[in-house]
Design an enzyme around this catalytic site. Structure first.
Site, short mmCIF file in Angstrom:
data_model
loop_
_atom_site.label_atom_id
_atom_site.label_comp_id
_atom_site.label_asym_id
_atom_site.label_seq_id
_atom_site.Cartn_x
_atom_site.Cartn_y
_atom_site.Cartn_z
CB SER A 154 -1.08 -0.05 1.26
OG SER A 154 -1.50 -1.15 1.23
NE ARG A 160 5.14 10.12 -2.83
CZ ARG A 160 4.88 10.50 -4.02
NH1 ARG A 160 5.94 10.67 -4.78
NH2 ARG A 160 3.74 10.74 -4.31
CG ASP A 165 -4.00 -0.14 -0.33
OD1 ASP A 165 -3.74 0.51 -1.05
OD2 ASP A 165 -4.26 0.35 0.98
C1 BGC Z 1 -0.36 5.13 -0.39
C2 BGC Z 1 -1.14 4.02 -1.43
C3 BGC Z 1 -2.19 3.57 -0.70
C4 BGC Z 1 -2.83 4.29 0.53
C5 BGC Z 1 -3.82 3.51 1.20
C6 BGC Z 1 -1.26 5.91 0.56
O1 BGC Z 1 -0.35 6.53 1.31
O2 BGC Z 1 0.43 5.97 -1.25
O3 BGC Z 1 -0.41 3.53 -2.28
O4 BGC Z 1 -3.16 2.89 -1.52
O5 BGC Z 1 -1.98 5.03 1.25
O6 BGC Z 1 -3.37 2.63 2.14
#
Ligand code: BGC
Length: 521
Positions: free
Chosen positions: A180, A195, A233
């Site tokens: 995620s 990142r 996610d």
């Molecule tokens: C991330 C995403 C993720 C989202 C929810 C964000 O901080 O960059 O990739 O889908 O959080 O978990």
């Protein structure tokens, strides 16, 4: 008059003078305290004005989101929105069979799942799930340390779960890996970490293939398991949503972090046309899933306050994740803390010493939600939570009311902006009914049923947030069109969805139900 009489008069006189003096001090104190209270209310009013999200402004955010989506699809770096190609062109349809594993890495915990699929939709439940906290030091250490820890836990989990049918080290297992964080995928099962967000900072992982790093750790730990799907996610959530309802066109997470993905026409991803045509995969399908990474969306129409600016400047990732910092659970409590700290500089009515309130992130969003949703007439819950958190004596009722009001302003803005983001996606794929095109209704546009799968504690557990979001959705789209947009909570898409995608992408014959089956305009 005798001496006693004169003395008595003198005493009376002195008492009167003292009383006047005391009264004077009391009046002075009360005038000062009223003045300070007025300043607190001034801070509150300023906040309210700065956070305003009238429907006109929300529509500007909708338009900006749609424009940025186009720009992000047109060229690499064309927008703050990453608009990442996921290579997911096959969504699970219920025919999947076998035992699959999933690993969900996204926050302070990671989860491992074993999912048994029997080719029928209803047979996937309940999966075997285990959750473990990630030790704090591993969140900022090296990728080898992090993945060795995860691989060892995964191995123990597999051994435990397979003991009943004879654990065999040689058997190869398939894994769906949910990450995620922003990942630039190079295939459906590989991708480079762009990142970290949400407090992670493992520097030697950035710019490297995250699936490969896990794969190497699995090998080092002697677990025969292959990463066959690497998913965000949101993409797992979309997969699970689509599995249950083929009208699902997008998925949104609003939890610690926030993000969205959606089904896009492959030919609209202009920046990837080379890849699209050479990868063979994409040639077969008209639609594919795009991970927007909308947390980094930015627009001058967003109502930004001095608190947001300071929070961003003091964060480990300044100038990044601007939308996320206004919306997600990681930050809402922190914005409230900053506002009340400012108020406490004007008045001591909040009982908290400034040093206490100066601790960043001391006010977690779940606590904020509990105070915001306190329905007791004297706001007892607010008082209790506030005292527990800051170890202070009782706070007066008027201060409790201000705390609730600040929570309300911050949450309402967040929820309404998230709603505008969702409508932005619908607008991009032509599913907003045309009602917001140029702010006018386009009578000819027919609205089709559009399901948005949604997950994340902020939406599912914070009733006020959810209500504000749904209210804003109705305001932006109008009651009639809003009826065609269904926000459906999926349960554990980030885990189950990854296992389903592992099953779908592992299946050797192309399954009949692909993203093509999602009816697009
Ligand atoms: C991330 C995403 C993720 C989202 C929810 C964000 O901080 O960059 O990739 O889908 O959080 O978990």
């Amino acid at each position: 008059m005798g001496r006693i009489g004169v003395g008595a008069m003198a005493v009376v006189g002195l008492v009167a003078v003292a009383a006047v003096a005391v009264a004077g001090v009391a009046v002075g104190r009360s005038v000062r305290s009223r003045r300070r209270w007025r300043r607190v209310l001034g801070v509150l009013r300023e906040l309210e004005d700065a956070c305003e999200t009238p429907v006109g402004r929300l529509r500007q955010v909708v338009d900006a989101m749609a424009v940025e989506m186009h720009a992000g699809l047109a060229s690499e770096g064309g927008s703050k929105l990453k608009m990442l190609l996921t290579f997911v062109d096959t969504l699970p349809n219920g025919n999947e069979k076998g035992i699959y594993y999933a690993l969900d890495l996204g926050g302070t915990n990671f989860r491992v799942l074993q999912v048994q699929l029997e080719g029928r939709r209803s047979s996937i439940f309940p999966p075997e799930v285990e959750q473990q906290p990630i030790p704090q030091h591993l969140m900022t250490s090296t990728r080898e340390d992090l993945f060795d820890f995860i691989a060892a836990s995964l191995k123990e989990f597999v051994e435990r779960k397979e003991v009943s049918f004879g654990y065999s080290p040689e058997k190869r297992r398939e894994l769906g890996f949910t990450v995620s964080f922003p990942v630039k995928q190079t295939s459906v099962s590989s991708g480079i970490l762009i990142r970290w967000t949400k407090g992670f900072a493992i520097h030697d992982m950035v710019g490297k293939d995250i699936a490969e790093s896990l794969q190497l750790a699995l090998a080092r730990n002697g677990l025969n398991m292959r990463v066959v799907a690497l998913v965000n996610d949101t993409v797992g959530t979309l997969a699970l949503g689509h599995y249950h309802d083929p009208d699902t066109v997008a998925a949104v997470i609003i939890g610690t972090g926030t993000n969205a993905c959606y089904v896009e026409r492959t030919d609209a991803i202009i920046k990837c046309q080379g890849l699209v045509t050479t990868s063979g995969l994409m040639v077969r399908f008209k639609f594919t899933v795009v991970n927007m990474e909308w947390g980094s969306f930015w627009s001058s129409h967003l109502p930004r306050t001095s608190y947001d600016i300071d929070l961003d400047a003091e964060s480990p990732n300044p100038n990044e994740q601007g939308f996320e910092k206004m919306i997600s659970g990681m930050y809402l409590g922190e914005i409230v803390r900053r506002v009340i700290l400012r108020m406490s500089q004007e008045s001591d009515i909040f009982g908290a010493s400034l040093s206490n309130l100066s601790i960043p992130f001391i006010l977690r969003t779940p606590l904020m939600a509990a105070m915001h949703e306190d329905n007791s007439p004297d706001l007892r819950e607010v008082d209790e939570k506030w005292r527990e958190m800051l170890e202070v004596p009782e706070v007066p009722k008027k201060a409790r009311k201000v705390i609730v009001k600040v929570c309300d302003i911050v949450t309402r803005r967040a929820a309404r902006l998230a709603a505008a983001g969702i409508v932005g996606i619908l607008k991009k794929i032509g599913r907003d009914g045309g009602s917001i095109t140029g702010g006018r209704s386009r009578g000819d546009a027919r609205m089709r049923r559009s399901v948005v799968a949604i997950e994340g504690g902020l939406y599912t557990s914070y009733t006020m947030f959810r209500e504000y979001l749904l209210e804003a959705l109705r305001e932006i789209l109008g009651e009639d069109d809003a009826r065609h947009v269904i926000l459906k909570v999926t349960e554990d898409g980030s885990g189950l969805g990854a296992a389903l995608l592992a099953a779908a992408s592992h299946s050797s014959t192309p399954p009949p139900n692909t993203v093509d089956s999602v009816q697009m305009p």
